[in-house]
Design an enzyme around this catalytic site. Structure first.
Site, PDB file in Angstrom:
ATOM      1  N   ASN A   1    -160.004  16.458   3.475  1.00 38.32           N
ATOM      2  CA  ASN A   1    -160.976  16.579   2.395  1.00 38.32           C
ATOM      3  C   ASN A   1    -162.148  15.668   2.715  1.00 38.32           C
ATOM      4  O   ASN A   1    -162.147  14.482   2.378  1.00 38.32           O
ATOM      5  CB  ASN A   1    -160.328  16.223   1.059  1.00 38.32           C
ATOM      6  CG  ASN A   1    -159.285  17.250   0.682  1.00 38.32           C
ATOM      7  OD1 ASN A   1    -159.624  18.369   0.298  1.00 38.32           O
ATOM      8  ND2 ASN A   1    -158.004  16.910   0.869  1.00 38.32           N
ATOM      9  N   GLU A   2    -163.117  16.260   3.378  1.00 36.70           N
ATOM     10  CA  GLU A   2    -164.252  15.495   3.877  1.00 36.70           C
ATOM     11  C   GLU A   2    -165.197  15.161   2.725  1.00 36.70           C
ATOM     12  O   GLU A   2    -165.063  15.713   1.625  1.00 36.70           O
ATOM     13  CB  GLU A   2    -164.982  16.313   4.943  1.00 36.70           C
ATOM     14  CG  GLU A   2    -164.133  16.643   6.171  1.00 36.70           C
ATOM     15  CD  GLU A   2    -163.836  15.417   7.047  1.00 36.70           C
ATOM     16  OE1 GLU A   2    -163.961  14.278   6.575  1.00 36.70           O
ATOM     17  OE2 GLU A   2    -163.458  15.622   8.218  1.00 36.70           O
TER      18      GLU A   2
END
Ligand code: F6R
Length: 655
Positions: free
Chosen positions: A162-163
């Site tokens: 989850n950037e």
């Protein structure tokens, strides 16, 4: 594990956090908690559902779980697992896949039912990705939800993949990897261009739905992002910060990864230092004074009582004040780090009245010339990190040895090697069967643009770097006979296997140290390199020294750590500062230029697109400016080192 932030600390830290001296101790504590869960569930005839991560962080945890399975009868028969993520597109049988990783480090070594292990499938067709992700969520729910989620944290602050920008409500989906994440992963894929652009990952919401979450982080390169996740606001820019909202989360970090937290970096902000069990020792004073000088934008000697009071340093003033006295103490500490004689002063060139060369310990100060060993992980770290000091040490007449710990072959592009091979071919130097092979490699390269990944090709790539290092050493005046190419075997691990030190690496290091018995050792303490090689090289040094610790010379030697292309010491960490003249900066640049394969399109430039010589110059020039702004003399550039006494070697190395 009790990591709840007490009292004042909770004003800064928004999640419970436990700091362990080492990552191994921390991993064992997490393994114990998981084992207790598995056993409690077994006794209740239920499954334990684990959410699992990959990467370097959980390796110690998995090793401990495997050990518990083998030695303590911990069974995984009632365990169901869901992994966080998988690269996309990447088939499970690719040695770089996370499925492969899980088999290699956990599943193949315990009695888990293969059908109970789930990793997102990186080989599903593009059109089926969304359906696959929905089904993944469904199967987590069908298993009863995740009881215990293991997390690492990426340098972008990601959990799973989850950037930055991933919303709080995100679920399992396909994502585009952040460029920093891809660069960090490029070591596993043999360069950035081979690194996948996408991944399938559980979402932030999926993770937050777990009943218990433990995030682990090791090493100084994680310190800043740990601080952001723990002390910063909950924001999609650092998805790990969303964990602050979870009821049963726990951060587990080693001392190096905790290093940027207020409790270590600026503990005086937590209130009177004594109440935190800390003292105003000289190191803490220096840190506070430099911090204040930089905060107020004033030279150290200009700081006033009001500056100290208004910034919350009343305690320091009360014990060591007034400002005039504190300033002087801080100023002298800084001044005494500076010397133009990094190996000590030549007694023949010492005049009465010359100041002592303070940064060196008394034990070795009298020995001249000294035997000095410069350890360079790759064949260019020596000149990038301390090229100016290296030249000085040689000029001062010391016996200087440089040892290159790994071959550096992985960072040589096929193009660079093919150029060398074509030269041999076109110069007519390649005869016999070897020449045949060389000609076929050249034509293969001309047709496909790549060379095969054979041991021979890797060996030749190492030789290319060796020539470059010899050229750089010539610029610095190091004799070719004093150069040691150790070619540590850990660096040659096959794709998909994590590099780990083995006895072979340690004994090569031990033999070298035992043969040289150096008075001074300079080693790379720059642990922010994206491929982790520097960390392993420093580990190898520590293990070798620990094996030799009974020998008297070890007790009399000193270790200086330098930094290089990835980070610089902060002013309060520096014990030895070597000022360079403009000519010395140019000479260092010429030495770095010899590393031609590492210019322009180098494979591992990391997060910073500047070339290594530029980084080296910017870094040492900026440090000179920092010293100047603190009120010290104005130099062109400074190379800096942190010193460890022998007993500290083994205890405190920042690993
Ligand atoms: C891996 C994962 C990532 C890693 C993170 C840290 O499954 O989801 O979030 O935990 O990138 O990686 P390492 O541990 O290699 O520093």
């Amino acid at each position: 594990m009790n990591g709840t932030a007490p009292g004042t600390l909770s004003r800064f830290e928004h999640v419970p956090l436990a700091v362990f001296p080492t990552s191994s101790e921390a991993s064992r504590a997490v393994a114990r908690e998981i084992a207790a869960l598995i056993r409690a569930r077994r006794d209740a005839n239920r499954n334990a559902v684990l959410g699992l991560a990959t990467g370097s962080t959980p390796l110690g945890l998995y090793a401990e779980l495997v050990r518990m399975h083998r030695e303590e009868g911990l069974s995984f028969a009632n365990v169901v697992t869901f992994n966080l993520d998988e690269y996309y597109p990447l088939p499970a049988d690719n040695p770089r896949s996370y499925r492969h990783f899980m088999q290699a480090y956990l599943f193949d070594h315990v009695d888990i039912a293969p059908g109970n292990t789930h990793v997102p499938d990186g080989s599903v067709a593009t059109a089926e990705v969304d359906g696959h992700c929905r089904a993944y969520e469904d199967s987590i729910r069908a298993a009863g939800g995740i009881d215990f989620q293991v997390l690492g944290i990426g340098r972008t602050g990601h959990i799973g993949f989850n950037e930055p920008g991933s919303p709080r409500r995100s679920k399992t989906r396909i994502v585009t990897l952040d460029s920093l994440t891809r660069r960090d992963a490029s070591g596993d894929f043999g360069g950035e261009s081979n690194t996948p652009r996408y991944a399938l990952t559980m979402g932030v919401r999926t993770i937050l739905e777990s009943r218990r979450i433990v995030l682990m982080a090791w090493g100084q390169h994680k310190a800043e992002i740990v601080r952001a996740a723990v002390e910063g606001p909950a924001t999609p820019q650092v998805t790990a910060s969303f964990l602050q909202e979870h009821e049963h989360v726990q951060f587990v970090v080693d001392r190096a990864a905790a290093g940027a937290l207020t409790r270590y970096r600026t503990p005086w902000l937590l209130g009177a230092l004594g109440d935190q069990g800390l003292e105003w020792d000289p190191a803490m004073m220096r840190r506070a004074i430099i911090w204040l000088s930089q905060l107020r934008g004033k030279a150290v000697l200009k700081l006033t009582d009001d500056d100290y009071n208004e910034a919350g340093l009343q305690d320091l003033l009360r014990i060591h004040g007034p400002a005039y006295e504190v300033n002087l103490a801080g100023f002298y500490q800084l001044q005494h780090t500076i010397t133009g004689w990094p190996g000590g002063r030549d007694p023949r060139r010492t005049k009465p009245g010359d100041a002592p060369v303070r940064p060196l310990r008394a034990a070795s100060a009298g020995v001249f010339p000294k035997r000095i060993l410069v350890l360079s992980p790759h064949p260019d770290d020596d000149v990038i990190g301390m090229g100016g000091t290296l030249c000085r040490l040689v000029e001062h007449g010391h016996e200087v040895h440089v040892a290159y710990q790994v071959s550096g072959a992985n960072a040589v592009s096929d193009e660079a090697l093919a150029r060398a091979l074509r030269f041999v071919r076109d110069a007519g130097l390649a005869g016999g069967p070897a020449g045949e092979r060389l000609r076929s490699l050249c034509s293969g390269f001309e047709a496909s643009g790549s060379l095969p990944e054979t041991a021979e090709v890797q060996h030749w790539k190492g030789l290319v770097r060796r020539q470059e290092a010899l050229g750089a050493a010539r610029v610095c005046g190091v004799a070719p006979g004093s150069m040691h190419f150790l070619d540590l075997p850990f660096y040659r691990a096959s794709p998909g296997t994590r590099r780990q030190l083995a006895d072979g690496d340690r004994s090569i290091m031990r033999d070298l140290l035992g043969a040289l018995r150096p008075h001074l050792i300079f080693a790379a303490g720059d642990l922010d390199d994206p491929h982790g090689t520097h960390r392993l090289c420093l580990h190898a040094l520590r293990d070798a020294l620990s094996g030799l610790s009974g020998e008297p010379w070890v007790g009399e030697s000193e270790l200086f750590l330098y930094r290089g292309a990835w980070s610089e010491w902060s002013a309060d960490e520096i014990d030895l500062a070597v000022p360079l003249s403009p000519q010395e900066v140019l000479r260092r640049r010429r030495a770095i230029f010899c590393h031609e394969t590492q210019k322009d399109m180098a494979l591992f430039l990391g997060d910073d697109r500047r070339e290594f010589w530029q980084r080296s110059e910017d870094r040492s020039r900026r440090l000179a400016e920092t010293y100047n702004a603190l009120g010290l003399a104005e130099y062109e550039a400074i190379e800096a080192f942190k010193r460890y006494a022998p007993e500290e070697f083994l205890r405190d190395l920042p690993l």
